[in-house]
Design an enzyme around this catalytic site. Sequence first.
Site, PDB file in Angstrom:
ATOM      1  N   GLU A 173       0.738  -1.242   0.048  1.00 51.31           N
ATOM      2  CA  GLU A 173      -0.041   0.042  -0.180  1.00 51.31           C
ATOM      3  C   GLU A 173       0.714   1.504  -0.029  1.00 51.31           C
ATOM      4  O   GLU A 173       0.772   2.324  -0.486  1.00 51.31           O
ATOM      5  CB  GLU A 173      -0.751  -0.214   1.139  1.00 51.31           C
ATOM      6  CG  GLU A 173      -1.768   1.107   1.126  1.00 51.31           C
ATOM      7  CD  GLU A 173      -1.523   2.296   1.829  1.00 51.31           C
ATOM      8  OE1 GLU A 173      -2.262   3.383   1.920  1.00 51.31           O
ATOM      9  OE2 GLU A 173      -0.336   2.411   2.414  1.00 51.31           O
ATOM     10  N   ASP A 304      -8.995   1.229  20.984  1.00 51.21           N
ATOM     11  CA  ASP A 304     -10.270   0.500  21.774  1.00 51.21           C
ATOM     12  C   ASP A 304     -11.411   0.816  21.052  1.00 51.21           C
ATOM     13  O   ASP A 304     -12.159  -0.139  20.582  1.00 51.21           O
ATOM     14  CB  ASP A 304     -10.119   0.625  23.058  1.00 51.21           C
ATOM     15  CG  ASP A 304     -10.953  -0.313  23.793  1.00 51.21           C
ATOM     16  OD1 ASP A 304     -11.656  -1.545  23.102  1.00 51.21           O
ATOM     17  OD2 ASP A 304     -11.415  -0.065  24.928  1.00 51.21           O
TER      18      ASP A 304
END
Length: 441
Positions: A173, A304
């Site tokens: 990428e 998270d």
Amino acid sequence: MSPARPRSLSVAALAVAALLAAAAPAVQAAPTAGTAPAALAAAPDIPLANVKAHLTQLQSIATANSGNRAHGRAGYKASVDYVKAKLDAAGYTTALQQFTSGGATGYNLIADWPGGDPNKVLMAGSHLDSVTSGAGINDNGSGSAAVLETALAVSRAQLAPDKHLRFAWWGAEELGLVGSKYYVNNLATAERSRLAGYLNFDMIGSPNPGYFVYDDDPVIEQTFKDYYAGLSIPTEIETEGDGRSDHAPFKNAGVPVGGLFSGADYTKTSAQAQKWGGTAGQAFDRCYHSSCDTTANINDTALDRNSDAIAHAVWTLSAGTTTPPTGTVFSNTADVAVPDNGAAVTSPVSVTGRTGNAPSALKVAVDIKHTYRGDLVVDLLAPDGTAYRLKNSSSSDSADNVITTYTVNASSETANGTWKLQVRDVAAQDTGYIDSWGLTF
């Protein structure tokens, strides 16, 4: 994420017919993203510790291989092998798709979860390579680790979604989206028409994070926005990386795309710092494409939240074909201190303007900051005082914070009235507070 002006590199035209044929039979009609699916079950919380354990492994791989995991280097192949082994053990059908760029062999890793409609394929992906100057833990170990842990959560739950699930980790990428371009360019028209959507995750743990949502497919976009609205976290449209990551080849091929991003070398404004925290006048990631992009270059809270958002999107968008109501969020963002080993405290939310009873799948988004969440007992209190247990205490759960969305069958309760989040700390030595919470009707 690739540089703003990616280099033009040739890619060898290698056959992928066998890989694609193994994934699904011939298509009858193109699926659309025009309607959002109704989730059959709430997505699980993605354990932050698990995501960070993957990042630790990627860091170790880089450290053992000249400090990077770049295309054509031993560190990249070792990264692919690590992810593939996890997926193979979890019951996925995996395949390595080879391509050539800059005279070196590159690899895309494709993993299919058994079942689901093969004519409606939902993909989630991230690039696994780093630049040569560093380990690439935020760019893009963060997205790769979160997508991996979401895939493993699918296996743990033995999820049986309506759509077929496919996960991907792209190579090269950083050299101009080489791997993802190769994958898309080698899809036959019928294969492309099977893709109901592609979700991209590139840099989701930036140390001075923002919360950016791609504004491409409206249904995918709204799925992410609804999730963050449930946490009372404002989002902004992603512009810094537009066209610079692996969603671009899919978008150019007419596939509905979406994704999340926490920022690269753009500077956080004062307004953004006010609503998200962090440091104004500083880059979202000062270690972007640098040797300091290590495991120390991660914001745990952003990682998270974004990991949980990925799971939410995968669960939601892979299920059903009905358009759910958008929903109205009622929330309280005022901090409420939770006494250490003390009495229960509550935070109220006033629900008005609703008719009838609460939904059978009432979403309760909770953000509690605490240094030992196992100490906490959390309940939802209905207007009539009925308590719905959201979380029990656990002496073995030493992680920080409770940041998740619960689903409650509250269909026996009148919707309007004052609902309360009740939190009690049942053990000594650790402290915290209710940061925010909300209900989605």
